[in-house]
Design an enzyme around this catalytic site. Structure first.
Site, PDB file in Angstrom:
ATOM      1  N   CYS A  71      24.200  16.820  13.658  1.00 40.89           N
ATOM      2  CA  CYS A  71      24.990  17.855  13.000  1.00 40.89           C
ATOM      3  C   CYS A  71      24.828  17.683  11.497  1.00 40.89           C
ATOM      4  O   CYS A  71      25.185  16.637  10.947  1.00 40.89           O
ATOM      5  CB  CYS A  71      26.462  17.749  13.390  1.00 40.89           C
ATOM      6  SG  CYS A  71      27.519  18.935  12.520  1.00 40.89           S
ATOM      7  N   CYS A 220      26.748  25.853   9.139  1.00 35.23           N
ATOM      8  CA  CYS A 220      26.007  24.962  10.035  1.00 35.23           C
ATOM      9  C   CYS A 220      24.831  24.396   9.260  1.00 35.23           C
ATOM     10  O   CYS A 220      23.975  25.146   8.780  1.00 35.23           O
ATOM     11  CB  CYS A 220      25.525  25.728  11.269  1.00 35.23           C
ATOM     12  SG  CYS A 220      24.552  24.702  12.415  1.00 35.23           S
TER      13      CYS A 220
END
Length: 275
Positions: A71, A220
């Site tokens: 991530c 993101c």
């Protein structure tokens, strides 16, 4: 249990020091703690743990409790957490992730970390590695048809996790409208995240992302990096691309087939919950 509530450009996380392995079932903890109504609330849960090959290790879980290999926004928050809490005193260090070793460089503002640069590593356009049931070696500008008749041209890349990129011309809430349906297309045999990109010029794009296991998010990191990768392949891009997101912005650079991501990491609060 003590946690930091953090965010990277609006993509929020709960981060904890789990070097003593106090939390055994991290999947269950993630699902419970990330619930925005009955828990603390976050897009993801990050456990900092010991590593035999790096300075620290990141274990990452989505809000639904599913584990993920990497991530981008999360690793920046982890880096700030490690540096600001004194777990490491280095400004450059390594993090073990499910997608391999990531090199980190933190930038300080007075006595706290304000932004972080991450070497995201290599990437692949190979459809087989991404997990796409198609006849071509790569899935670049391939038609994906929606139930309402809308048709998108989608391009896919793997950068630790899988991402699809679709170019759009307006500011509609495409993740809300089509994110779930695209994620669950039967041709995608593995997990798929979806990014809707507006190309502004060679140095600027706008990105809205649907993340699997979470839904629509404000930012993101891997999605922004993947969007720049696809944009650089199909359009003109500069050495540094500024990515505007609903929750903030970051800068992505492509250097010798590697991705460098630079963006903010912010602490919101310290939280204590019952074990």
């Amino acid at each position: 249990m003590k946690l930091w509530k953090m965010h990277g450009a609006g993509n929020d996380f709960l981060v904890t020091d789990n070097r003593e392995l106090i939390i055994e079932d991290k999947s269950a903890a993630a699902a419970e703690l990330c619930d925005r109504h009955f828990g603390v609330g976050a897009d993801g849960f990050i456990a900092l743990e010991n590593s035999e090959i790096c300075d620290i290790k990141m274990s990452f879980y989505n809000a639904d409790g599913s584990e993920d290999t990497m991530c981008g926004n999360g690793i920046r928050c982890l880096a700030k957490f490690a540096r600001d809490t004194g777990i490491t005193d280095k400004t450059e260090f390594t993090v073990e992730t499910g997608d391999g070793i990531k090199n980190i460089k933190v930038m300080k503002e007075e006595k706290r970390v304000s932004s972080v640069m991450v070497d995201m590593g290599g990437y692949s356009f190979a459809a087989e590695e991404i997990g796409i049931d198609c006849d071509s070696d790569e899935f670049i500008e391939q038609a994906v048809k929606m139930s309402d008749g809308t048709e998108f041209l989608m391009s896919c890349v793997r950068l630790g996790v899988n991402h699809g990129v679709i170019f759009v011309d307006d500011d509609r809430d495409y993740p809300e409208l089509y994110g779930r349906e695209i994620e669950n297309q039967p041709i995608f045999t593995r997990d798929m995240n979806v990014n809707f990109v507006r190309y502004l010029d060679e140095s600027h794009i706008e990105v809205k992302t649907w993340e699997r296991g979470v839904g629509k998010t404000l930012a993101c990191g891997t999605g922004s990096s993947s969007s720049v990768l696809i944009t650089s392949r199909l359009k003109n891009t500069a050495d540094a691309v500024h990515v505007k997101l609903p929750g903030g912005s970051m800068i992505i650079r492509i250097k010798e087939n590697r991705i460098l991501m630079e963006g903010p990491a912010e602490k919101v609060a310290e939280v204590t919950v019952e074990d």
